[in-house]
Each structure stands twice: as C-alpha cells, then as structure tokens.
Scaffold this active site. Structure first.
Site, short mmCIF file in Angstrom:
data_model
loop_
_atom_site.label_atom_id
_atom_site.label_comp_id
_atom_site.label_asym_id
_atom_site.label_seq_id
_atom_site.Cartn_x
_atom_site.Cartn_y
_atom_site.Cartn_z
N GLU A 7 8.84 -2.78 8.46
CA GLU A 7 9.77 -2.10 9.36
C GLU A 7 10.99 -1.70 8.52
OE1 GLU A 7 10.23 -0.77 12.41
OE2 GLU A 7 12.30 -0.48 11.73
N CYS A 19 3.58 -5.73 16.41
CA CYS A 19 2.92 -4.76 17.30
C CYS A 19 1.43 -5.10 17.36
CB CYS A 19 3.14 -3.34 16.78
SG CYS A 19 4.86 -2.86 16.70
N CYS A 35 3.26 8.23 1.71
CA CYS A 35 3.64 7.26 2.73
C CYS A 35 3.84 5.92 2.02
CB CYS A 35 2.52 7.17 3.77
SG CYS A 35 2.79 5.87 4.98
N GLU A 55 0.82 -1.22 0.00
CA GLU A 55 0.00 0.00 0.00
C GLU A 55 0.85 1.26 0.00
OE1 GLU A 55 -2.97 -2.12 3.22
OE2 GLU A 55 -2.23 -0.10 3.60
N CYS A 114 -2.00 2.12 8.08
CA CYS A 114 -1.14 1.12 7.45
C CYS A 114 -1.63 -0.31 7.59
CB CYS A 114 0.31 1.25 7.89
SG CYS A 114 0.65 1.17 9.59
N CYS A 149 5.04 -7.58 7.81
CA CYS A 149 5.96 -7.12 8.85
C CYS A 149 6.15 -8.22 9.89
CB CYS A 149 5.38 -5.87 9.51
SG CYS A 149 6.51 -5.10 10.68
N CYS A 158 -1.35 -3.12 15.23
CA CYS A 158 -1.05 -2.79 13.84
C CYS A 158 -1.56 -3.85 12.87
CB CYS A 158 0.46 -2.62 13.69
SG CYS A 158 0.95 -2.17 12.02
N1 SAH Z 1 7.48 -0.32 11.36
C1 SAH Z 1 7.62 1.08 11.41
C2 SAH Z 1 6.87 1.84 10.34
C3 SAH Z 1 5.50 1.40 9.97
S1 SAH Z 1 4.19 1.72 11.08
C4 SAH Z 1 7.28 1.59 12.79
O1 SAH Z 1 6.89 0.81 13.64
O2 SAH Z 1 7.44 2.77 13.06
C5 SAH Z 1 3.98 3.46 11.06
C6 SAH Z 1 3.42 4.05 12.31
O3 SAH Z 1 2.03 3.73 12.47
C7 SAH Z 1 4.10 3.52 13.56
O4 SAH Z 1 4.26 4.58 14.48
C8 SAH Z 1 3.09 2.52 14.06
O5 SAH Z 1 3.30 2.20 15.40
C9 SAH Z 1 1.80 3.23 13.76
N2 SAH Z 1 0.61 2.39 13.77
C10 SAH Z 1 0.47 1.13 13.37
N3 SAH Z 1 -0.80 0.71 13.54
C11 SAH Z 1 -1.47 1.74 14.06
C12 SAH Z 1 -2.81 1.93 14.48
N4 SAH Z 1 -3.70 0.95 14.41
N5 SAH Z 1 -3.15 3.14 14.95
C13 SAH Z 1 -2.24 4.14 15.04
N6 SAH Z 1 -0.97 4.03 14.68
C14 SAH Z 1 -0.58 2.83 14.20
#
Ligand code: SAH
Length: 338
Positions: A161, A117, A106, A93, A330, A113, A120
C-alpha cells in the site's frame, strides 16, 4: 561504520554528505547523474571521478542492488514480469507492460501488505517491511536495462500500500522527477483509501494521478471485502477524493474489480452512480483476477456493468488484461515462490 544507501539520497542530501567528505557540490551533481541518468551499478563505472574519490565513495556508501530471481515473458503480449530478490532475501514483483503509447512499469512499494483486502494475493504472503526509495527506483532501472525498453509511465500498483509507506514513496517520486526523463504526470499512485494520507498527498501537489481502489459502492459491501473501510468510511474517502481533485486539478481514477455475484449487478451500478454523481472522475473496471486461495470468481457481466455506468453518465472503461499467462496480477508470483 554502516554504509549509506546512496541511491535513496536526494541531490541536496548527497551534496551535504559529500561536503562532509571534503568534496565540492559539482562532484555531488556528477555522481547523482551517474546514479540516476546513466544508472550505473558500480562506483568503478563513474569514469570522470578520480580513483581516490571512488574508493572513498565505496567506503562510505553502497549502490542498492536487486537480483532477478525469476523473469517471465508473456507469450501473448510483450509483458515481462520480474521477481526480484532484495539484499535481505525478501522478494518483490515488478511488471513491464507495452501499450500503444509506450512502456509502463508497475512497481511494488512494500514487501507484502497489511491492508488485508480479501481478493488480493499480496496480503496472503504477509507483510515484512517497507521498501526504500532506492528499491523502488531499482525496479524501474533494472527492468529498463534488462528489457532494453524505455519506461514512459509508471504505476504504483504492485505489492504493498503506497500510502502506508508514505515518506519513502514521496522521496522516491521526488528522485524520479529530479531528472528529465520521467514527468510525474505519467505516474499513478494507487491506494485502498488511507484518507489522512490522501490529504497530505494532495497538498504536496506532485502532479501525479491518484487511483483509488473502491471496489464497492456501499459501506456494508466494502467493509466485507476491504478491512480499511472500517477505519475510513466511504463518505470520508469521497470527501478526501474531492479535496484531491479540487487541490490538484487531477481527476481521480476509481478502480473497481468486478466479482461475480458480489458487486456486478444493477443495484451495485445504481449505488455507484449515486455515489460518484457530479464528480469529474474515471472508473476503471477490472475483471477480478482469481487467486488460488480466493473464493471470488471473475464477473461475467463486465461489459454490461460498464454500459450501465456509461448510460448513467460516468466515464468508465475496462482495463485490458495483460500478462494473464504469467500470473502478472499483484502478489501472485511472490506468493507462488513461497
Ligand atoms: N494497495 C494499493 C495498491 C496495490 S493493489 C491499492 O489497494 O490500491 C493494485 C490494484 O489491484 C488495487 O486496485 C487492488 O484492489 C487491485 N487488486 C488486487 N488484487 C486483485 C485481484 N485479485 N483482481 C483484481 N484486482 C486486484
């Protein structure tokens, strides 16, 4: 013979590859410009290159393509979200957003990934592979071509990531800055906190902004939502962030997704203030995007939390939500396409 992904080659590599085919350096420079300035997708479009050389190019190289599998345009702002199909059938995406200061894209850095987390969507559909530099570039080039908008800034905050695909991401950034139209000062790389890679990135002094997904001020809370915290503890992460700032002069931007009842209370704000005390940094508060599979709910105390940070002397803002009507957060579109 397997063909080479020409769009992933640096100018130096292209010069060497063309030299092996008996071609002069200036030809490599012309071809590099066709690929990265004029952004052609076919060798036939390189009109100042002879037919003979174009044939040779197509026998030895290919230009990476992405197909737009889905395109969603927001009704409320000018956000466009692309679901691209890669040439092996995988999906990624890209989101194009419009701000007062220009257009921002973006992009994704991996298919899926590994970081896990809990809030996510990117993790849910599973990790498949790293993206090549060309596949990162093409996300931008195609969005520009399709929308007719010029991209002014870039965030590596889509699926994946970035620091887990370190070499390709660095190569991509170098390709991006090889031309004049995008300064790396307008690029942010977001990481969940791969500490060893933060040191490496700092030493490269690329001039990019580092965004660190912190989301919790204590080890206990952070480990409960971000498995990476079991590998690199908050104290180590903070040391790496300080090193990044001291080495590059670029202040860190901490991402903090506010989750109802988890990290949005006074205690959390106090712990965060203590943790970041004295750091020249910025905190970007994000009302968490609720994902279908998730148990986390969006905080109702976002403004209150922001005020607590500001009152404590931190630089904090709330991120504007763009493209909410098109699942622009994302991983949501790729997951929905399964
Ligand atoms: N892996 C990297 C980049 C991708 S995620 C990272 O962790 O930073 C980009 C951002 O979106 C990160 O800050 C992540 O924690 C956040 N993110 C992911 N899912 C989310 C959600 N459901 N709500 C808000 N932020 C989210």
């Amino acid at each position: 013979m397997e063909k080479t992904d020409i769009l992933s080659l640096s100018l130096e590599e292209l010069i060497i590859a063309l030299d092996a085919l008996g071609e002069k350096k200036f030809r490599a420079e012309q071809i590099f410009s066709w690929l990265h300035v004029k952004k052609v997708t076919e060798f036939e479009e390189m009109t100042n290159i002879s037919l003979e050389l174009r044939t040779k190019l197509s026998e030895n190289f290919y230009i990476k393509r992405l197909n737009i599998a889905k395109r969603l345009e927001s009704c409320t702002d000018n956000t466009i979200k692309y679901l691209y199909e890669l040439d092996d059938g995988n999906h990624i995406e890209t989101v194009l957003m419009e701000y007062n200061h220009g257009n921002s894209v973006c992009i994704s850095t991996q298919v899926g990934c590994k970081m896990g987390c809990k809030f996510c969507a990117s993790t849910i559909a599973g990790f498949r592979r790293n993206l090549a530099p060309s596949e990162m570039l093409m996300q931008i080039y195609m969005a520009e071509k399709d929308s007719g908008r010029h991209v002014d800034s870039l965030v590596l905050m889509g699926i994946g990531e970035p620091l887990d695909n370190f070499d390709n991401v660095v190569k991509f950034l170098r390709l991006l800055s090889a031309k004049d139209d995008m300064s790396l000062r307008h690029v942010s790389v977001s990481t969940c906190g791969l500490v060893n890679r933060i040191y490496e990135l700092a030493d490269l002094k690329l001039g990019i902004t580092l965004s660190v997904s912190l989301h919790a001020p204590t080890n206990e809370l952070r480990s409960s939502i971000m498995p990476i915290n079991d590998r690199f503890r908050i104290e180590e992460l903070m040391e790496a962030c300080k090193y990044y700032f001291n080495t590059t002069g670029r202040r860190i931007s901490y991402e903090f997704a506010l989750i109802d009842g988890v990290n949005d209370n006074r205690q959390s704000a106090d712990a965060l203030l203590k943790l970041l005390k004295g750091q020249n940094c910025h905190v970007n508060l994000i009302p968490v995007n609720e994902i279908k599979e998730g148990v986390f709910k969006r905080s109702v105390s976002v403004e209150k939390y922001k005020q607590m940070l500001i009152d404590g002397g931190l630089n904090a803002t709330v991120r504007r939500t763009l493209g909410a009507d098109i699942s622009a957060a994302c991983g949501q579109l790729r997951r929905d396409n399964k």
